[in-house]
Motif scaffolding. Structure first.
Motif: not given
Length: 233
Positions: A191, A178, A155, A161, A180
């Motif tokens: 995000a 999410v 990100i 995102a 990452s």
């Protein structure tokens, strides 16, 4: 860890993860080791994210090898209402790790997004989300998941995102996790702000900023090229 992150941003403090992230940063790390390290970090990030994002649910009884009856446990939401959403192409590297944490297989729906070089804005080129809910004429169609788990190792600016979150929210998903490997503080802020009440973001590490090409500093380089051995293309 970057200060003053949004409350729905979570940066792992696991010492083993931080050590593996340090190894992943090195330009001398081979493609095979990059793949293994991304997998290991994805497991650790996913373990933390799913511990917070899922709940145990009793579903019946079974017998142990000694003949004792015990209550069986599954997860809530049920696997049939969960979707894994890798962002092509590097998000594919995280799918095996997240899939292995879940008790049974879940649908995997791919999103293809790339950053336009001049503006660094995301452009969608592929989407296989099953938009249509079941109908009498198409009873096998599936509607939106209750929980979508977006996987993408990086990100940076947060634009990709954000686009993925907006796409899934429009699809009708109730909640989004999410996962990452690495983010920037500004990318997390962007995000996390798209849908604060519906999104939680879990990352292995957080760097301060990006350079003029939109690459994280010090970052991991182009993680897709490193994963798929396409450096110098």
């Amino acid at each position: 860890m970057a200060p003053n992150l949004p409350p729905n941003a979570h940066v792992s403090q696991h010492p083993c993860l931080q050590a593996k992230l340090s190894q992943l940063r090195s330009a001398s790390t081979t493609t095979k080791d990059v793949q293994n390290l991304v997998h290991d970090i994805s497991l650790m990030v996913g373990y933390e994210a799913l511990a917070a994002g899922l709940a145990p649910k009793e579903e019946g009884t079974d017998k142990s090898p000694l003949g004792y009856t015990y209550t069986t446990t599954t997860i809530s939401p049920s696997p049939s209402r969960i979707s894994l959403v890798p962002i092509l192409r590097s998000g594919l590297s995280m799918v095996p790790a997240l899939s292995s944490l879940l008790p049974t297989p879940v649908p995997v729906h791919h999103l293809g997004l790339y950053r336009e070089k001049a503006t660094l804005q995301p452009v969608e080129y592929y989407n296989n989300l099953p938009y249509h809910s079941p109908t009498a004429s198409n009873p096998n169609a599936s509607g939106p998941a209750e929980l979508a788990i977006i996987v993408d190792p990086i990100i940076a600016t947060g634009a990709t995102a954000c686009a993925a979150i907006e796409t899934l929210r429009d699809w009708g998903v109730k909640r989004i996790l999410v996962c990452s490997v690495l983010a920037t503080a500004s990318g997390l802020e962007n995000a996390c702000g798209v849908w604060p009440e519906g999104v939680n973001i879990w990352v292995g590490g957080c760097d301060p900023s990006v350079d003029d090409k939109g690459m994280i500093k010090p970052g991991l380089g182009d993680i897709g090229d490193r994963l798929f051995l396409t450096l110098g293309k």
